[in-house]
Design an enzyme around this catalytic site. Sequence first.
Site, PDB file in Angstrom:
ATOM      1  N   LYS A 205      31.602   0.248  -4.050  1.00  0.00           N
ATOM      2  CA  LYS A 205      30.078   0.544  -3.908  1.00  0.00           C
ATOM      3  C   LYS A 205      29.830   0.886  -2.471  1.00  0.00           C
ATOM      4  O   LYS A 205      30.100  -0.002  -1.415  1.00  0.00           O
ATOM      5  CB  LYS A 205      29.361  -0.668  -4.257  1.00  0.00           C
ATOM      6  CG  LYS A 205      27.994  -0.069  -4.677  1.00  0.00           C
ATOM      7  CD  LYS A 205      26.724  -0.985  -4.500  1.00  0.00           C
ATOM      8  CE  LYS A 205      26.353  -0.629  -3.087  1.00  0.00           C
ATOM      9  NZ  LYS A 205      25.121  -1.027  -2.925  1.00  0.00           N
TER      10      LYS A 205
HETATM   11  P1  FBP Z   1      19.219  -0.544  -3.281  1.00  0.00           P
HETATM   12  O1  FBP Z   1      19.393   0.484  -4.531  1.00  0.00           O
HETATM   13  O2  FBP Z   1      17.939  -1.306  -3.316  1.00  0.00           O
HETATM   14  O3  FBP Z   1      19.784   0.179  -2.147  1.00  0.00           O
HETATM   15  O4  FBP Z   1      20.307  -1.614  -3.769  1.00  0.00           O
HETATM   16  C1  FBP Z   1      21.665  -1.352  -3.371  1.00  0.00           C
HETATM   17  C2  FBP Z   1      22.115  -2.631  -2.552  1.00  0.00           C
HETATM   18  O5  FBP Z   1      23.436  -2.602  -2.422  1.00  0.00           O
HETATM   19  C3  FBP Z   1      21.676  -3.715  -3.032  1.00  0.00           C
HETATM   20  O6  FBP Z   1      22.605  -4.424  -3.955  1.00  0.00           O
HETATM   21  C4  FBP Z   1      21.572  -4.536  -1.590  1.00  0.00           C
HETATM   22  O7  FBP Z   1      20.730  -5.644  -1.621  1.00  0.00           O
HETATM   23  C5  FBP Z   1      21.142  -3.602  -0.665  1.00  0.00           C
HETATM   24  O8  FBP Z   1      21.604  -2.342  -1.215  1.00  0.00           O
HETATM   25  C6  FBP Z   1      21.357  -3.574   0.548  1.00  0.00           C
HETATM   26  O9  FBP Z   1      20.513  -2.557   1.359  1.00  0.00           O
HETATM   27  P2  FBP Z   1      20.914  -2.819   3.015  1.00  0.00           P
HETATM   28  O10 FBP Z   1      22.301  -2.685   3.405  1.00  0.00           O
HETATM   29  O11 FBP Z   1      20.077  -1.509   3.335  1.00  0.00           O
HETATM   30  O12 FBP Z   1      20.149  -3.918   3.585  1.00  0.00           O
END
Ligand code: FBP
Length: 305
Positions: A205
Amino acid sequence: MMTKRVKEILSHYAGENPGVLSNLARMMMSGRLAGTGKFVILPVDQGFEHGPARSFAINPPAYDPAYHFQLALDAGCNAYAAPLGFIEAGAAEFAGAIPLILKLNDHDLLHDEKDPLSAQTASVKDALRLGASAIGFTIYPGSANAQIMYQELRELALEAKSHGLAVVVWSYPRGSDISKEGETAIDVVAYAAQIAAQLGANIIKVKAPSAHIELADAKKAYLAAKVPIETLPDRIRHVIQSSFNGKRIVIFSGGATVGDEQLLTEIKGIHEGGGFGSIVGRNSFQRPHDKAVELLGKIMSIYAS
Ligand code: FBP
């Protein structure tokens, strides 16, 4: 029914044992995208990662752990990913209803972090006890603490796979030596995907990459080989190529909440570039339930087309 495409993807994981393959197949055969080899996953670790109000205040039903299991089910997601507490709170009620990814590490924003390091917050044993299909683990390539997370992942991936669990790696470049713009630079995102693949991730991811190139030496290579990185599909293609030439499942994160059109345009770009799907957290649970189901449905239709 198992499709040709799912079998083809599984053939890229021939080095894994039947338990891991079954769990990868289970995720690919669940939800509305079953059989397509595409993924839309609901991740809800933002309560831990960003804080409860920032995550849920806009849509208060989302404070309830059961809400997210139900949302993932109603939308027809391939899987639901969350930290220990949320999964424990709903795993019995929703047993067998949807594949689960238990996040084994998390970090919070309660202290300033130039070089983030997540704490281990759950175990492989927890994942097995809760009936999860996979463990989830975040690494921050570029952090001065990255090596610690790589080594932790090595141990946990070995343990998880030995019990037949699949391994999903969130690979987020971040740290004192990387600029803000560099966190999503195409060279850095491709590098982060490659590192995750080399560490044994079954599913990777990353964030959708920009056309910025962060590292001077990488820039020379991109220019010399004329790697196309102008459009989002070009960049997605390059990240997929950097993840064992398409032989690893790579999905892209939704990011902060934006309007439907903006998100759907990005999803079309990811799809066009051969991305395997999306993991959409805030853009799902920060919308009212029915709007979220509708939007996720549109995203799934793009990936199914
Ligand atoms: P989102 O779709 O809300 O971006 O979620 C994906 C994710 O990977 C979450 O699992 C994680 O909490 C978030 O993004 C982290 O986002 P950031 O790195 O911007 O704090």
